[in-house]
Motif scaffolding. Structure first.
Motif: not given
Length: 704
Positions: A329-340, A342-353
């Motif tokens: 359960y841990y591995t998929p949870a971490v992958v989704f967290f990492a996805l969040g 990489a994307t949520i802060p960028v949508l809020m104006g953060g730098t993508f790289s």
């Protein structure tokens, strides 16, 4: 109804603990397959199935997750069987399933030279970048190739992909030293990790280096060197000085000294002569002997021991199962967290790289390999350590249970006492001593009970069987026989009472065999059994280790039981028990306790199976005991129980240290990674570095 078949597969080249957990989960989800156990340490997968075609489904699963791994049924790959002797450390590189240690060191060293050259050179930037690139491809080329293969099979988020993306990302932002350095650190970590695991396997194999290579079979006038599996029961073999005994048998000619340490853990050589039983795995020290084979190689002691140890780590402890479930359960949870991340802060104006880099770091840190590898390795090490001490544990689940025991129940004869009886008193009534002994010996002629054997030994004369007209063994009481024209009763006080014989009570501490002839009491024989050396000390040590209650069960009389328990310090006893009463009494004691039963294995199988931990003492001679017990003490030393509890406690302690260290460090670094307060160096340390620390910590169990 189709027959369920147990199959064991070798997964040659499986080196990712996390991938091993994924393979196990996917195989468990296949229809018609049950009892799936993947042992990452020994790289074996066992399962039960009614369909022989299931092996192809499993190969597809393995091929998708780990394309470099070779899958084959154990014993059906001749090269692999042969190559065990030349096994080197495994990493991700394989040549017919074996890793070339020298080649791997050369590869990493060449990459390191290019890396150093790139750092110190003052040439143009293009040359500097070319040197970094060469170093990177030499060191990390395999990681990139494996990642590409896995992506093509739809298996994206694994360690190879994460390391590849993270280091390519470092190249993209012109952090060349970091990209190469991190890949170098990662590969060295993986290399050392695999080396440590492989060495632990070798140390267990060296503990059990007892498999005989050949047998000297007598054929007519000649002696032929053959494989032990070709020798049949009743064949005659020759064992020369310095050779291993290839199969269990009886000496028919010669005498010698035997080194039994590999089988029994006993360091003092044993003298053996004609008519003595010897076990496979003993080493002949000085004399030439001829042996009549009594068991085929597959049924011999060596085969049983090797089979038990090889299969032991497949039976997982609760902690191992918990970690496997956690990783699922841990591995998929971490992958989704990492996805969040990489994307949520960028949508809020953060730098993508910037946020992508943090997400990649987060993923590298998250790999649960340290746990998935070090926990099974801990139990594997514990089982191996106890094998060396002469106690075989059938699984990590049993090793884990031993530390929680609070009650130990002992059988008396052969466990607390030596089981070697001798007649110490002959007390006749209206009959001579000689006549009483002779009558007892005739009555006991057909009994194999140790007490009967001691009476026949004391009589030491030829018994004329034609004089024994009738013979009846009355379970738990004794014997009724017709000898010439006399009706003879020989047994305990219960037998006398059953037939209304007016016998005399006595206060002897030995076992009493009463004799009655034609309904008249004729006297008794007292037989004593010596207490084993070290029992008193062992009971004391068990108390110090947290065993709250010790109990002794025996079919012997109360006076004997009382004397024995008092002498050795056992808390309570139950005497004069028939075999079925032993089981009933055990069930009464068992309620809400973690309980172990320790018996000599001859008639203790029913109780052994009912206990939380059944331990057979010196049980290698008894097939029923090996089948029923969860642990087998190979010699008759009760002290081994203390060793088992100590190793169990140490294994549990080190296992929980690893869980706390690995998860603690990962949580800290995951938090730092998400906040942008660590770089990819820290990420690789939190993955490979911590896994390495956990692995080396697990290996401390060997130092017991």
């Amino acid at each position: 109804m189709e027959k369920t078949q147990k199959t064991k597969l070798s997964l040659d080249g499986l080196n990712c603990a996390n991938c091993a957990a994924k393979i196990e989960n996917k195989v468990k989800n296949l229809d018609g397959i049950k009892n799936v156990e993947l042992n990452f340490i020994t790289k074996t997968l066992s399962y039960e199935s009614t369909n022989t075609e299931d092996i192809n489904k499993i190969k597809k699963i393995v091929n998708k997750l780990e394309p470099d791994v070779k899958v084959y049924e154990e014993g059906k790959n001749e090269f692999h069987e042969h190559s065990h002797e030349h096994e080197h450390s495994h990493t991700h590189t394989h040549e017919h399933g074996n890793f070339n240690l020298k080649k791997e060191i050369i590869r990493i060293s060449i990459g390191l030279i290019f890396f150093i050259a790139a750092i110190i050179t003052n040439q143009q930037m293009i040359i500097k970048i070319s040197l970094y690139l060469a170093a990177y491809l030499i060191i990390g080329g395999k990681v990139l190739i494996r990642s590409a293969k896995n992506i093509m099979r739809g298996n994206v988020f694994d360690e190879n992909f994460l390391m590849g993306i993270a280091t390519i990302g470092a190249f993209a932002i012109k952090e060349y030293p970091e990209a190469v350095g991190v890949m170098l650190f990662y590969e060295i970590g993986e290399f050392l990790q695999n080396l440590a695991v492989d060495n632990s396997k070798k140390s267990i194999k060296s503990l059990l280096d007892i498999r005989p290579d050949y047998a000297n079979l007598i054929k007519g006038q000649n002696i032929e060197k053959v494989s032990p599996s070709q020798v049949k029961v009743n064949d005659i073999i020759v064992v020369k000085p310095g050779e291993k005994v290839p199969m269990d048998g009886k000496i028919i000619q010669g005498q010698t000294m035997m080194d039994t340490s590999a089988i029994t853990g006993e360091s003092v050589p044993r003298t053996v002569k004609e008519n003595d039983e010897i076990l496979s795995g003993f080493v002949n020290q000085n004399g030439l002997i001829k042996v009549k084979v009594e068991k085929e190689f597959s049924e011999s002691t060596v085969s049983k021991i090797l089979n038990m140890v090889e299969n032991a780590s497949a039976k997982k402890a609760k902690t191992e199962k918990m970690i496997t479930k956690f990783a699922k359960y841990y591995t998929p949870a971490v992958v989704f967290f990492a996805l969040g991340l990489a994307t949520i802060p960028v949508l809020m104006g953060g730098t993508f790289s910037d946020w992508l880099y943090r997400a990649l770091i987060f993923l590298v840190i998250s790999c649960p390999c340290g746990l998935v590898l070090s926990i099974p390795l801990g139990y594997f090490s514990g089982i191996g350590t106890l094998s060396k001490k002469g106690i075989l544990i059938k699984g990590g689940n049993y090793l884990e249970t031993i530390k929680d025991l609070d009650t130990i129940v002992f059988d008396k004869t052969g466990t607390i006492t030596q089981g070697v009886f001798e007649v110490v008193k002959i007390k006749p009534e209206n009959i001579t001593k000689e006549e009483l002994l002779k009558t007892a010996a005739y009555a006991e002629k057909h009994s194999n009970h140790p007490i009967a054997q001691s009476i026949k030994k004391e009589y030491n004369q030829q018994i004329d069987e034609t004089k024994i007209k009738k013979y009846e063994e009355i379970s738990g009481h004794g014997i009724k026989a017709k000898i010439e024209e006399k009706t003879v009763l020989a047994g305990n006080s219960k037998l006398m009472e059953k037939f209304g014989i007016n016998y005399k009570e006595n206060n002897n501490s030995g076992t009493i065999v009463h004799i009655a002839i034609n309904g008249q009491y004729s006297g008794y024989l007292e037989i004593s059994d010596k207490i084993k050396n070290g029992v008193k000390q062992t009971i004391k040590q068990l108390k110090q280790l947290g065993i709250k209650n010790t109990v002794m069960l025996t079919g012997d009389n109360k006076k004997v039981a009382q004397a024995v328990t008092k002498e050795v310090g056992i808390d309570e006893y139950y005497a004069e028990l028939l075999p079925d009463q032993k089981v009933q009494k055990f069930e009464q004691i068992k309620t809400n306790k973690k309980i172990a039963f320790i018996g000599d294995g001859i008639n203790d199988a029913p109780v052994l199976t009912r206990s939380d931990i059944g331990i057979a003492m010196g049980g290698l001679g008894s097939d029923a005991a090996i089948e029923a017990a969860d642990a087998v003490i190979m010699d008759d030393n009760i002290q081994r129980v203390v060793d088992a509890i100590k190793v169990s406690k140490k294994t549990a302690k080190i296992t929980w240290e690893n869980i706390i260290i690995v998860l603690g460090v990962k949580i800290v670094f995951l938090s730092l990674g998400a906040l942008g307060m660590t770089n990819i160096w820290g990420a690789v340390f939190a993955d490979v570095g911590i896994a390495l620390i956990a692995v080396f910590n697990s290996l401390r169990i060997f130092k017991n």
